[in-house]
Design a protein around this motif. Structure first.
Motif, mmCIF file in Angstrom:
data_model
loop_
_atom_site.group_PDB
_atom_site.id
_atom_site.type_symbol
_atom_site.label_atom_id
_atom_site.label_comp_id
_atom_site.label_asym_id
_atom_site.label_seq_id
_atom_site.Cartn_x
_atom_site.Cartn_y
_atom_site.Cartn_z
ATOM 1 N N ASP A 76 0.815 -1.212 0.000
ATOM 2 C CA ASP A 76 0.000 0.000 0.000
ATOM 3 C C ASP A 76 0.848 1.261 0.000
ATOM 4 N N THR A 77 2.134 1.110 -0.320
ATOM 5 C CA THR A 77 3.065 2.237 -0.295
ATOM 6 C C THR A 77 3.400 2.676 -1.714
ATOM 7 N N PRO A 78 3.116 3.931 -2.080
ATOM 8 C CA PRO A 78 3.480 4.401 -3.427
ATOM 9 C C PRO A 78 4.990 4.349 -3.632
ATOM 10 N N ALA A 79 5.429 3.884 -4.783
ATOM 11 C CA ALA A 79 6.855 3.809 -5.080
ATOM 12 C C ALA A 79 7.126 4.408 -6.450
ATOM 13 N N TYR A 80 8.308 4.985 -6.600
ATOM 14 C CA TYR A 80 8.673 5.689 -7.830
ATOM 15 C C TYR A 80 10.056 5.247 -8.269
ATOM 16 N N GLN A 81 10.204 5.043 -9.548
ATOM 17 C CA GLN A 81 11.465 4.604 -10.132
ATOM 18 C C GLN A 81 12.225 5.780 -10.727
ATOM 19 N N ILE A 82 13.532 5.760 -10.541
ATOM 20 C CA ILE A 82 14.423 6.742 -11.171
ATOM 21 C C ILE A 82 15.591 5.986 -11.788
ATOM 22 N N ASP A 83 15.890 6.254 -13.044
ATOM 23 C CA ASP A 83 17.064 5.692 -13.697
ATOM 24 C C ASP A 83 18.139 6.767 -13.783
ATOM 25 N N LEU A 84 19.277 6.510 -13.178
ATOM 26 C CA LEU A 84 20.382 7.465 -13.179
ATOM 27 C C LEU A 84 21.187 7.324 -14.460
ATOM 28 N N GLU A 85 21.397 8.442 -15.153
ATOM 29 C CA GLU A 85 22.166 8.440 -16.392
ATOM 30 C C GLU A 85 23.356 9.371 -16.259
ATOM 31 N N GLN A 86 24.446 9.018 -16.905
ATOM 32 C CA GLN A 86 25.707 9.710 -16.718
ATOM 33 C C GLN A 86 25.678 11.183 -17.100
ATOM 34 N N LEU A 87 26.453 11.954 -16.378
ATOM 35 C CA LEU A 87 26.807 13.325 -16.727
ATOM 36 C C LEU A 87 28.330 13.396 -16.765
ATOM 37 N N ASN A 88 28.871 14.366 -17.455
ATOM 38 C CA ASN A 88 30.322 14.564 -17.533
ATOM 39 C C ASN A 88 31.053 13.333 -18.078
ATOM 40 N N ASP A 89 30.387 12.563 -18.956
ATOM 41 C CA ASP A 89 31.010 11.376 -19.552
ATOM 42 C C ASP A 89 31.615 10.463 -18.490
ATOM 43 N N SER A 90 30.949 10.381 -17.340
ATOM 44 C CA SER A 90 31.491 9.640 -16.209
ATOM 45 C C SER A 90 31.366 8.132 -16.360
ATOM 46 N N GLY A 91 30.427 7.680 -17.180
ATOM 47 C CA GLY A 91 30.169 6.249 -17.284
ATOM 48 C C GLY A 91 29.337 5.711 -16.141
ATOM 49 N N SER A 92 28.887 6.597 -15.277
ATOM 50 C CA SER A 92 28.092 6.175 -14.127
ATOM 51 C C SER A 92 26.637 5.952 -14.513
ATOM 52 N N LYS A 93 26.003 4.990 -13.866
ATOM 53 C CA LYS A 93 24.582 4.731 -14.081
ATOM 54 C C LYS A 93 24.029 4.055 -12.833
ATOM 55 N N GLY A 94 22.724 3.971 -12.737
ATOM 56 C CA GLY A 94 22.152 3.320 -11.571
ATOM 57 C C GLY A 94 20.640 3.391 -11.574
ATOM 58 N N THR A 95 20.051 2.904 -10.500
ATOM 59 C CA THR A 95 18.606 2.888 -10.336
ATOM 60 C C THR A 95 18.252 3.317 -8.920
ATOM 61 N N VAL A 96 17.186 4.088 -8.806
ATOM 62 C CA VAL A 96 16.710 4.571 -7.509
ATOM 63 C C VAL A 96 15.246 4.178 -7.355
ATOM 64 N N LEU A 97 14.871 3.798 -6.147
ATOM 65 C CA LEU A 97 13.466 3.597 -5.817
ATOM 66 C C LEU A 97 13.130 4.501 -4.643
ATOM 67 N N LEU A 98 12.098 5.324 -4.806
ATOM 68 C CA LEU A 98 11.590 6.167 -3.734
ATOM 69 C C LEU A 98 10.259 5.588 -3.275
ATOM 70 N N SER A 99 10.138 5.349 -1.985
ATOM 71 C CA SER A 99 8.910 4.780 -1.438
ATOM 72 C C SER A 99 8.457 5.642 -0.267
ATOM 73 N N ALA A 100 7.228 6.151 -0.357
ATOM 74 C CA ALA A 100 6.724 7.078 0.661
ATOM 75 C C ALA A 100 5.639 6.435 1.503
ATOM 76 N N ARG A 101 5.728 6.622 2.789
ATOM 77 C CA ARG A 101 4.676 6.203 3.719
ATOM 78 C C ARG A 101 4.490 7.337 4.716
ATOM 79 N N GLY A 102 3.328 7.979 4.656
ATOM 80 C CA GLY A 102 3.121 9.161 5.488
ATOM 81 C C GLY A 102 4.128 10.223 5.090
ATOM 82 N N THR A 103 4.843 10.747 6.057
ATOM 83 C CA THR A 103 5.895 11.726 5.766
ATOM 84 C C THR A 103 7.279 11.112 5.979
#
Length: 278
Positions: free
Chosen positions: A33-60
């Motif tokens: 019953d908890t809303p969740a949001y996906q974020i895909d991290l994409e590189q800046l500055n030709d860093s080659g970095s990448k990743g995934t984020v999940l944000l899950s909110a319950r109340g505050t």
């Protein structure tokens, strides 16, 4: 072969192959019953970095999961939620944001696009932007392979919860001269604090909330950095394997609900029993 074993095999066959590759890793469940949001991290500055984020909110309370790679090994990475809780539209920048043309997108240039720090994603202590935005000593440190695994639940304002889809995650830290550390030789001093190297504060990746809350996914599913829909029909009860997160930008985040698994299991068991009776 027993009906029980047949049912188990049917459930496994229904799962994406990439999800099966995370067997043995510790999964993370979001409450149904908890809303969740996906974020895909994409590189800046030709860093080659990448990743995934999940944000899950319950109340505050906001739980933040981050899995990223391509970071500077053994170095801390400042990371934040950027953006606005007042309805302003900020986005992740591209190379054209390097307005002084020095070949490095510094944080000041990028902030015009992704907004000020809203929450500092520290590993301990407060998360206030003013006091912890540059608290490098309380930021996650990449392992020897340049990977970061982060999870923390933090209290936030109701404004953050209401505008969570207007916020996004930015991680900082680049290695311009390829010596596996932050130094002044790589890119000089940081424009934010001359005591810090530019390499330590320049953004290495950025990601915006994709789609809508899990449970109200638009047609086609939540977008990923590759433009593919790796999730199919998402719904609450998200399962994320730790090994899958590192390659999520290329393959999407694979999500399976417990309800769907239970339904598949029951259907397979029924089929197996029927076949046995025949």
């Amino acid at each position: 072969m027993t009906a029980k074993r047949t049912a188990r095999l049917a459930v496994l066959a229904a799962l994406p192959a990439a999800l099966l590759s995370v067997a043995g890793s510790a999964p993370v469940f979001a409450e149904e019953d908890t809303p969740a949001y996906q974020i895909d991290l994409e590189q800046l500055n030709d860093s080659g970095s990448k990743g995934t984020v999940l944000l899950s909110a319950r109340g505050t309370e906001l739980t933040v999961w981050i899995k990223s790679e391509g970071m500077v090994p053994g170095q801390p990475s400042a990371q934040h939620l950027h953006g606005s809780t007042e309805g302003h539209d900020f986005v992740c920048p591209d190379d054209s944001a390097d307005t002084n043309g020095d070949g490095i997108l510094n944080n000041t240039e990028a902030t015009v696009h992704y907004g000020d720090i809203n929450i500092a994603l520290t590993v301990s202590g407060d998360t206030d932007a003013a006091t912890s935005g540059l608290a490098v000593d309380r930021m996650p440190v990449a392992d020897k392979e340049g990977k970061i695994s982060y999870k923390r639940t933090i209290p936030v304002s109701q404004d953050v919860i209401d505008h969570i889809k207007d916020l996004h995650v930015v991680q900082h830290g680049i290695d311009r001269n390829g010596n596996d550390k932050y130094d002044f030789e790589g890119a000089g001093k940081s424009e934010l604090d001359p005591k810090l190297p530019q390499e330590a504060t320049a953004p290495t990746n950025c990601g915006e909330v994709k789609g809508a809350a899990v449970g109200s996914v638009p047609v086609g599913g939540i977008e990923t950095g590759t433009g593919s829909s790796g999730a199919g029909g998402m719904s609450p009860g998200m399962l994320i394997g730790t090994a899958a997160a590192a390659s999520a930008t290329a393959a999407g985040v694979f999500v399976v609900t417990r309800r769907r698994m239970e339904s598949t299991s029951r259907a397979a068991a029924t089929s197996a029993e029927t076949g046995g009776a025949a």
